[in-house]
Design an enzyme around this catalytic site. Structure first.
Site, short mmCIF file in Angstrom:
data_model
loop_
_atom_site.label_atom_id
_atom_site.label_comp_id
_atom_site.label_asym_id
_atom_site.label_seq_id
_atom_site.Cartn_x
_atom_site.Cartn_y
_atom_site.Cartn_z
N ASP A 103 0.84 -1.19 0.00
CA ASP A 103 0.00 0.00 0.00
C ASP A 103 0.88 1.25 0.00
OD1 ASP A 103 -2.94 1.06 0.70
OD2 ASP A 103 -1.47 2.22 1.83
N TYR B 30 2.71 9.78 0.10
CA TYR B 30 3.68 9.14 1.00
C TYR B 30 5.12 9.34 0.52
CZ TYR B 30 -0.39 6.38 2.62
OH TYR B 30 -1.60 5.97 3.08
N LYS C 96 -2.69 5.84 -4.38
CA LYS C 96 -3.80 6.77 -4.13
C LYS C 96 -3.63 8.09 -4.86
CE LYS C 96 -3.98 4.71 0.48
NZ LYS C 96 -2.60 4.16 0.47
N HIS D 169 -7.64 9.55 -2.21
CA HIS D 169 -7.02 9.52 -0.89
C HIS D 169 -7.88 10.18 0.19
CE1 HIS D 169 -2.75 9.34 1.04
NE2 HIS D 169 -3.67 9.03 1.90
#
Length: 316
Positions: free
Chosen positions: A50, A55, A85, A118
């Site tokens: 994930d 990120y 995302k 997201h």
């Protein structure tokens, strides 16, 4: 190597492993650290990863996948289930497909298995730091953004699409116009934020739930030790010869919810997979059901306490 159960998601041929390795770190880990952790996870048996544009871990994950192929740890890209995302700065309908292509370029793959919106919000600018100015925080055009997500499926950029941090109200809005239904909703969930109402709604609508922060996101700016430091969970763990983290993860799994759990520690990575050959007792489940409830992750802690952001947090 651990064998991880899989589940079938609505509208998808490929099954998803019920536990995935999260790659969000705070502070953000460097590329080599993340790459090494992903390789260790693949060796341990993880096949679901994930990530997200926000990120900053897509490139490291992509390099780790390429290295795993080179080393023969996996036979092909299709051995893995990769989720990423769509960040809030790219939720204008015209930006969704280019944003997905950018993530694919970061990951160095031809497709992802799951692409998620997201957060249910739009930012009118790309942000380099948070909190953000109130002027750039706008309501999400759910219908328009989802049409862009559906186009990603049609173009073969992703096999499945879903959402993250969507409330019942957000999902209801989305489901009223969606041509391709969201396969899942990834939300914060753990023994201290059990999400009973949202889980019931998602089950009724055929939307699977994935839990992030199942261990409370300790050692991050948004998390704490409410799970790993909890005496009730620790007592159950001691009685069963398990770790507190294993008890929390097993509880999530027993709710019919899949898991995205981040650990870059080799030993804890392995421990997090050792939750499938035992069960919590009814007495244990009753004790966990009585834990006080409090949300840990808020959008306001990321973007700032703007009125629209606070409204989103209140709904979720």
């Amino acid at each position: 190597m651990a064998v991880i159960p899989t589940l079938k998601l609505g509208g998808m041929e490929k099954a998803m492993p019920v536990i995935g390795m999260g790659t969000a770190s705070f502070p953000m880990a460097d590329l080599e650290t993340t790459k090494a952790a992903v390789l260790e996870a693949i060796k341990a048996g993880y096949r679901h990863f994930d990530t997200a544009f926000a990120y900053g871990s897509e490139a490291a994950l992509g390099q780790a996948v390429a290295e795993a192929l080179r080393l023969g740890l996996i036979e092909s890209r299709s051995d893995l289930f990769i989720t990423t995302k769509l960040w809030a700065s790219f939720t204008d309908p015209s930006q969704v497909v280019p944003a997905c292509k950018m993530s694919l370029q970061n990951l160095k793959v031809e497709y992802v298995d799951m692409y998620l919106i997201h957060w249910p919000v739009r930012l009118t600018e790309m942000v380099r730091k948070t909190p953000v100015p109130i002027e750039i925080v706008k309501p999400l055009d759910i219908k328009g953004a989802w049409e862009g997500m559906e186009e990603c499926v049609k173009l073969g950029l992703t096999k499945g699409i879903g959402v993250s941090n969507f409330s019942c109200k957000n999902l209801d809005h989305l489901l009223s116009t969606a041509k391709i239904l969201p396969a899942l909703n990834q939300v914060e969930m753990n023994p201290y934020w059990q999400q009973k109402k949202l889980r019931e709604f998602c089950k009724e609508k055929g939307v699977h739930v994935t839990a992030y922060s199942p261990l409370g996101a300790n050692n991050t700016k948004w998390g704490d030790d409410r799970i790993l430091g909890n005496e009730v969970l620790a007592d159950i763990a001691k009685a069963m010869g398990k770790t507190t983290a294993q008890v929390a993860l097993r509880w999530v799994y027993e709710q019919g919810v899949s898991i995205a759990s981040k650990s870059f520690n080799k030993e804890r990575m392995l421990q997090n997979l050792q939750i499938f050959d035992w069960c919590l007792s009814d007495q244990h489940l009753e004790k966990i059901s009585q834990l006080p409830q409090a949300k840990g992750v808020t959008l306001a802690s990321i973007l700032g306490p703007h009125p629209l952001v606070l409204e989103i947090d209140a709904d979720l």
